[in-house]
Design an enzyme around this catalytic site. Structure first.
Site, short mmCIF file in Angstrom:
data_model
loop_
_atom_site.label_atom_id
_atom_site.label_comp_id
_atom_site.label_asym_id
_atom_site.label_seq_id
_atom_site.Cartn_x
_atom_site.Cartn_y
_atom_site.Cartn_z
N LYS A 130 -94.88 38.97 -48.75
CA LYS A 130 -94.53 38.46 -50.63
C LYS A 130 -93.38 37.78 -51.24
O LYS A 130 -92.97 37.20 -51.62
CB LYS A 130 -94.53 40.33 -50.92
CG LYS A 130 -96.22 40.30 -51.15
CD LYS A 130 -96.66 42.14 -51.53
CE LYS A 130 -97.57 42.24 -51.34
NZ LYS A 130 -98.12 44.10 -51.15
N ASP A 147 -96.25 42.69 -45.04
CA ASP A 147 -96.55 42.59 -46.05
C ASP A 147 -95.32 42.30 -47.27
O ASP A 147 -95.43 41.29 -47.61
CB ASP A 147 -97.79 43.76 -46.89
CG ASP A 147 -98.05 43.61 -47.80
OD1 ASP A 147 -99.04 42.91 -47.76
OD2 ASP A 147 -97.56 44.19 -49.16
N LYS A 201 -101.39 37.58 -48.94
CA LYS A 201 -100.57 36.73 -49.08
C LYS A 201 -99.92 36.77 -47.68
O LYS A 201 -98.68 35.74 -48.00
CB LYS A 201 -99.24 37.99 -49.38
CG LYS A 201 -99.05 39.61 -49.22
CD LYS A 201 -100.08 40.31 -49.66
CE LYS A 201 -101.12 41.69 -48.67
NZ LYS A 201 -100.73 42.69 -49.51
N GLU A 216 -103.19 48.36 -46.02
CA GLU A 216 -103.87 46.96 -45.04
C GLU A 216 -104.27 47.02 -44.48
O GLU A 216 -104.45 48.75 -44.09
CB GLU A 216 -102.41 46.11 -45.08
CG GLU A 216 -101.58 45.37 -45.99
CD GLU A 216 -102.28 44.66 -46.73
OE1 GLU A 216 -102.77 43.85 -46.48
OE2 GLU A 216 -102.56 45.17 -47.55
N GLY A 247 -99.28 43.32 -57.18
CA GLY A 247 -100.99 43.94 -57.41
C GLY A 247 -101.14 43.04 -58.88
O GLY A 247 -101.30 42.15 -58.99
P1 NAP Z 1 -110.58 45.70 -47.49
O1 NAP Z 1 -110.80 46.81 -48.39
O2 NAP Z 1 -110.78 45.48 -46.06
O3 NAP Z 1 -111.15 44.06 -47.71
C1 NAP Z 1 -111.86 43.01 -46.44
C2 NAP Z 1 -113.11 42.38 -46.76
O4 NAP Z 1 -113.22 41.43 -46.31
C3 NAP Z 1 -115.00 43.27 -46.87
O5 NAP Z 1 -115.86 43.62 -47.51
C4 NAP Z 1 -115.08 42.75 -45.33
O6 NAP Z 1 -116.11 42.97 -44.76
C5 NAP Z 1 -115.15 41.11 -45.42
N1 NAP Z 1 -114.51 41.08 -43.88
C6 NAP Z 1 -113.05 40.83 -43.66
N2 NAP Z 1 -113.18 40.02 -42.23
C7 NAP Z 1 -114.31 39.54 -42.92
C8 NAP Z 1 -115.31 38.02 -41.67
N3 NAP Z 1 -114.53 37.67 -40.62
N4 NAP Z 1 -116.08 37.76 -42.41
C9 NAP Z 1 -117.02 38.36 -43.31
N5 NAP Z 1 -116.11 39.13 -44.52
C10 NAP Z 1 -115.15 39.18 -43.86
O7 NAP Z 1 -109.78 44.84 -48.39
P2 NAP Z 1 -108.57 44.53 -49.27
O8 NAP Z 1 -107.52 46.03 -49.76
O9 NAP Z 1 -110.00 44.14 -50.57
O10 NAP Z 1 -107.97 43.84 -49.40
C11 NAP Z 1 -108.71 41.73 -49.85
C12 NAP Z 1 -107.40 40.56 -50.06
O11 NAP Z 1 -106.47 41.30 -51.04
C13 NAP Z 1 -105.95 40.97 -48.85
O12 NAP Z 1 -105.34 39.67 -48.16
C14 NAP Z 1 -105.03 41.87 -48.54
O13 NAP Z 1 -104.25 41.67 -48.69
C15 NAP Z 1 -104.59 41.74 -50.80
N6 NAP Z 1 -104.41 42.51 -51.65
C16 NAP Z 1 -104.68 43.79 -51.61
C17 NAP Z 1 -104.53 44.95 -52.44
C18 NAP Z 1 -105.02 45.95 -51.92
O14 NAP Z 1 -104.46 46.38 -52.99
N7 NAP Z 1 -106.06 46.60 -51.46
C19 NAP Z 1 -103.54 44.10 -53.26
C20 NAP Z 1 -103.32 42.64 -54.13
C21 NAP Z 1 -103.66 42.69 -52.49
P3 NAP Z 1 -117.57 45.11 -44.97
O15 NAP Z 1 -116.62 44.89 -45.82
O16 NAP Z 1 -118.51 44.00 -44.46
O17 NAP Z 1 -116.36 44.94 -43.67
N1 HSE Z 2 -101.04 46.79 -49.14
C1 HSE Z 2 -100.35 46.29 -50.17
C2 HSE Z 2 -99.65 47.17 -50.92
C3 HSE Z 2 -101.19 45.99 -50.73
O1 HSE Z 2 -99.26 48.22 -50.23
O2 HSE Z 2 -98.69 46.64 -51.55
C4 HSE Z 2 -100.55 45.25 -52.57
O3 HSE Z 2 -100.84 43.92 -51.87
#
Ligand code: NAP
Ligand code: HSE
Length: 431
Positions: free
Chosen positions: A206, A202, A106, A191, A135
């Site tokens: 959105k 965040d 986002k 995040e 989500g």
């Molecule tokens: P996360 O758990 O921190 O995972 C990020 C991943 O990207 C990790 O595997 C990391 O590698 C890799 N990464 C980050 N920077 C990098 C770089 N410079 N080079 C190579 N790899 C890199 O994040 P997440 O929670 O999955 O969120 C991912 C995205 O989805 C974000 O934009 C977030 O806002 C969005 N999102 C998240 C959720 C949620 O519930 N978590 C929901 C909706 C949207 P390593 O594992 O090796 O560190």
């Molecule tokens: N950090 C975000 C939340 C992940 O708590 O809603 C989903 O976008």
């Protein structure tokens, strides 16, 4: 037989692992629905040795992005890294190379969406971002496609799972802010920098995405008024309960005669309002269209499988478009519309003061409100202070924010007022 379409994943964290788990679980049915076989060809990570929440063949992992961006056989890039850089650079390069992009980022779409959408259009490729808001809730596609027959009047909701989880636990179990935040992080909701959740950024990202689509106008993050939940205290939660409200972090965008109102802040929501009953990691988004009336979208707003579900839906859309040569089939005709300054917004307010408990204080406060045209709906004073200041709480009728601020400046200068402890906006009921 056609060869499987190759996907490149950027990131294998919470959401990346969720996508892989769903593919491992439902691969056959998803391929069948997409009308095309597909496979993950490479996954970019930072650390090859990190333990993963999902089992993947280690030869798929790489730390070199050119293994994905430079491979002409990888035609779909799925960005699940988060943050602005290098995500923007990689997504831009992927689109520029004629690859389709799916992202749940986002911050990226709110900051660079208009530019990336134009690039995708010029290259005739798809850019989808359903996972970026709500989500697992389908909300981007309804706004982009299902509701095109409407003039949207309002989009309002709970769009951050982490803060809703924290506020719910603080309200229901009197839990401690810091403990509950740690739990939300452990569950993968927060995040990478949880301040993005707590301070409302965040949710503001959105809201930029929702409001831009709803009103078909390019809204910038700098036009969204943003306040987080870090100042919310157990005392405010208790007073909210007393008045029949629940405190929620709301993202609100409304069409007004002079432009659009776009704001994120903690809000008193009446207990009879459906948003008051949205607890934990759940999100809910109201949309009001002139033809359809009120709609509510509800579901898990964060987490690996719910967000993975939204990402997979986008991947399937890309594959279906690819099969039919129908990429970039959704038109975006954005026109500029002014965004109102927060001072022009009209709403109701909850105000908690600490005042010396002596005759005449209430009259002075009431006169200060009255002098700026602020009218009081309810008021309570709790306890009786000897030498200690006592809390006095007001709920106002609807008033322009600049009038409210002017009245608070008068009140703060009264010698009997020790402290203005909280000012929280109050949302009305459904029309
Ligand atoms: P996360 O758990 O921190 O995972 C990020 C991943 O990207 C990790 O595997 C990391 O590698 C890799 N990464 C980050 N920077 C990098 C770089 N410079 N080079 C190579 N790899 C890199 O994040 P997440 O929670 O999955 O969120 C991912 C995205 O989805 C974000 O934009 C977030 O806002 C969005 N999102 C998240 C959720 C949620 O519930 N978590 C929901 C909706 C949207 P390593 O594992 O090796 O560190
Ligand atoms: N950090 C975000 C939340 C992940 O708590 O809603 C989903 O976008």
């Amino acid at each position: 037989m056609d060869r499987p379409v190759k996907l490149g994943l950027l990131g294998l964290g919470t959401v990346g692992a969720g996508v892989c788990k769903i593919l491992q679980q439902n691969r056959e049915v998803i391929s069948h629905r997409a009308g095309t076989d597909f496979e993950i060809a490479k996954i970019l990570v930072r650390d090859l040795d990190k333990p993963r929440a999902v089992k993947v063949d280690s030869c798929l992992l790489t730390t070199d992005v050119t293994d994905i961006l430079g491979d002409p056989e990888i035609t779909v890039v799925v960005e699940l890294m988060g943050g602005l850089e290098p995500a923007y650079e990689y997504v831009h390069a992927a689109l520029d190379a004629g690859k389709h992009v799916v992202t749940a980022n986002k911050a990226l779409i709110a900051s660079h969406g208009a530019r990336l959408i134009r690039l995708a259009a010029s290259k005739g490729v798809d850019l989808y971002y359903e996972g970026s808001v709500g989500g697992g809730i389908p909300i981007i596609k309804p706004l982009r496609e299902s509701l095109v027959g409407n003039r949207i009047e309002e989009v309002m909701g709970i769009v951050n799972g982490t803060t809703n989880y924290i506020l719910s636990r603080m309200t229901q179990e009197k839990a401690d802010f810091v403990d509950v935040l740690a739990e939300a992080q452990a569950l993968g909701y927060a995040e990478a920098d949880p301040a993005a959740d707590i301070e409302g950024h965040d949710a503001a990202h959105k809201l930029v995405i929702l409001a831009s689509l709803a009103f078909q106008t390019p809204i910038s993050i700098h036009q969204v008024y943003c306040e987080g939940i870090s100042q919310i205290t157990a005392e405010d939660i208790a007073f909210a309960e007393h008045f029949g409200y629940t405190i929620k972090l709301l993202a609100i965008a409304k069409r007004q005669p002079r432009g659009i109102e776009a704001r994120v802040h903690p809000t008193f929501v009446p207990n009879r309002h459906p948003l008051a009953a949205v607890h934990g990691v759940f999100n809910a988004i109201f949309v009001r269209g002139d033809a359809v009336g009120d709609l509510m979208f509800y579901g898990r707003g964060a987490g690996d499988l719910p967000t993975g579900s939204a990402v997979i839906a986008d991947i399937v859309d890309v594959l279906r478009n690819r099969k039919r040569g129908a990429h970039h089939r959704v038109e975006t005709l954005w026109q500029p519309i002014p965004v109102e300054a927060i001072g022009d917004v009209r709403t109701r307010y909850y105000i908690r003061l600490h005042a010396v408990d002596k005759p005449g204080v209430l009259a002075q406060v009431a006169a200060s409100f009255g002098a700026e045209g602020v009218s009081i709906e309810s008021m309570i004073q709790q306890g009786r202070g000897q030498d200690q200041p006592v809390p006095i709480v007001f709920i106002t009728h609807e008033v322009e924010e600049r009038q409210l601020r002017a009245s608070l400046a008068r009140i703060a200068s009264l010698p009997s007022i020790k402290h203005i402890a909280s000012v929280i906006r109050v949302e009305g009921g459904l029309r």
